[in-house]
Design a protein around this motif. Structure first.
Motif, PDB file in Angstrom:
ATOM      1  N   VAL A 144       0.930  -1.427   0.005  1.00 47.77           N
ATOM      2  CA  VAL A 144      -0.172  -0.028   0.039  1.00 47.77           C
ATOM      3  C   VAL A 144       0.919   1.354  -0.108  1.00 47.77           C
ATOM      4  O   VAL A 144       0.702   2.121  -0.703  1.00 47.77           O
ATOM      5  CB  VAL A 144      -0.906  -0.086   1.176  1.00 47.77           C
ATOM      6  N   GLU A 148       1.191   3.787  -2.730  1.00 47.51           N
ATOM      7  CA  GLU A 148       0.758   5.364  -2.726  1.00 47.51           C
ATOM      8  C   GLU A 148       1.987   6.129  -2.843  1.00 47.51           C
ATOM      9  O   GLU A 148       1.698   7.453  -3.474  1.00 47.51           O
ATOM     10  CB  GLU A 148       0.433   5.529  -1.323  1.00 47.51           C
ATOM     11  N   ALA A 202      -1.334  -3.994  -3.853  1.00 46.53           N
ATOM     12  CA  ALA A 202      -1.872  -2.781  -3.009  1.00 46.53           C
ATOM     13  C   ALA A 202      -3.204  -2.481  -3.394  1.00 46.53           C
ATOM     14  O   ALA A 202      -3.896  -2.218  -2.321  1.00 46.53           O
ATOM     15  CB  ALA A 202      -0.809  -1.420  -3.689  1.00 46.53           C
ATOM     16  N   ASN A 203      -3.587  -2.965  -4.450  1.00 48.04           N
ATOM     17  CA  ASN A 203      -5.108  -2.762  -4.861  1.00 48.04           C
ATOM     18  C   ASN A 203      -5.960  -3.809  -4.242  1.00 48.04           C
ATOM     19  O   ASN A 203      -6.933  -3.457  -3.767  1.00 48.04           O
ATOM     20  CB  ASN A 203      -5.397  -2.816  -6.238  1.00 48.04           C
ATOM     21  N   THR A 205      -5.271  -5.215  -1.079  1.00 52.37           N
ATOM     22  CA  THR A 205      -5.263  -4.772   0.180  1.00 52.37           C
ATOM     23  C   THR A 205      -6.087  -3.440   0.212  1.00 52.37           C
ATOM     24  O   THR A 205      -7.128  -3.523   1.262  1.00 52.37           O
ATOM     25  CB  THR A 205      -3.716  -4.381   0.658  1.00 52.37           C
ATOM     26  N   SER A 206      -6.074  -2.414  -0.504  1.00 53.36           N
ATOM     27  CA  SER A 206      -6.760  -1.283  -0.497  1.00 53.36           C
ATOM     28  C   SER A 206      -8.483  -1.663  -0.768  1.00 53.36           C
ATOM     29  O   SER A 206      -9.332  -1.145   0.202  1.00 53.36           O
ATOM     30  CB  SER A 206      -6.270  -0.281  -1.597  1.00 53.36           C
ATOM     31  N   ASN A 207      -8.976  -2.648  -1.298  1.00 52.95           N
ATOM     32  CA  ASN A 207     -10.106  -2.956  -1.660  1.00 52.95           C
ATOM     33  C   ASN A 207     -10.603  -3.824  -0.605  1.00 52.95           C
ATOM     34  O   ASN A 207     -11.692  -3.551  -0.083  1.00 52.95           O
ATOM     35  CB  ASN A 207      -9.996  -3.883  -2.999  1.00 52.95           C
TER      36      ASN A 207
END
Length: 251
Positions: A144, A148, A202-203, A205-207
């Motif tokens: 993440v 970022e 990252a996507n 985990t973010s979702n």
């Protein structure tokens, strides 16, 4: 480490000071060192909200009903629950009544609890106590942070600059001997694959994190239920909590 923004109601800060001696004793530490670490390392990273009562006017009737139920069960958690609902932010608590006020009674709180280890990765105490167990969660949070960082660099860089850097790299690549050119291209491919994997993780985990945030009504729905002025206030607070620039006010 900046992967998450922390918002708390004032009562959370008060409870740290109220129970700090006991928390330090549980870890076999000295209260003085506990409070020093709290004030120097953690408190500066927290966004404290004092006037939480104003948030009550921004809740929908259904949300207000759940908050009123929580008030009858455990009024101490009402400020934090209101804050989570208005900001649409992930709310972590071991108190089931508070979780039901934010997420509803049919939410899966077992999955919710699994976020404890992931969220603790950013803390020094977790890194020291659980280093051998934290590989997966460290990788998730690192992905993440890296993604970022990539997005931040892209947002600050003019497209012409990026094009110029790429053109310069291609020119240098053409000047290399064939064997070095091939190895350089292979290395570049590995780097791109690594970046792609970071973006993927990252996507994911973010979702996953976003799925644990309370459902926020759309602006149009809020306008119909609460009126346009109140809906605009709530939308502004929701956006402000995610605003990257620091010099922005709610007004």
């Amino acid at each position: 480490v900046g992967a998450f923004r922390l918002f708390v109601a004032q009562h959370v800060i008060d409870e740290i000071y109220e129970h700090g001696d006991r928390l330090a004793a549980l870890k076999g530490g000295e209260p003085e060192r506990f409070f020093q670490a709290w004030e120097e390392m953690y408190l500066p990273l927290i966004r404290r909200v004092d006037d939480w009562e104003v948030l009550l006017d921004l809740l929908t009737p259904q949300e207000r009903q759940r908050i009123d139920m929580l008030r009858s069960r455990d009024p101490d958690d009402v400020p934090s629950a209101c804050l989570s609902l208005v900001l649409g932010g992930f709310y972590f608590s071991e108190d089931r009544y508070a979780l039901e006020a934010v997420y509803g009674s049919d939410a899966d709180f077992e999955l919710h609890h699994q976020w404890v280890d992931i969220l603790k990765v950013g803390g020094d105490s977790f890194a020291l106590d659980n280093l051998q167990q934290s590989t997966a969660t460290v990788a998730a949070v690192t992905s993440v942070i890296t993604w970022e960082g990539i997005k931040w660099i892209a947002s600050k860089t003019h497209p012409l600059v990026v094009a110029g850097v790429l053109a310069f790299a291609v020119a240098l690549l053409r000047k290399l001997p064939p064997e070095k050119r091939e190895s350089t291209v292979q290395m570049g491919g590995h780097v791109l694959n690594m970046i792609a994997e970071v973006v993927k993780q990252a996507n994911m985990t973010s979702n996953l994190f976003a799925s644990f945030c309370p459902v926020t009504p759309s602006l149009s729905s809020l306008g119909e239920i609460l009126g346009s002025r109140i809906a605009l206030k709530r939308a502004c607070l929701y956006s402000l909590a995610r605003e990257r620039a620091s010099s922005r006010s709610a007004k």
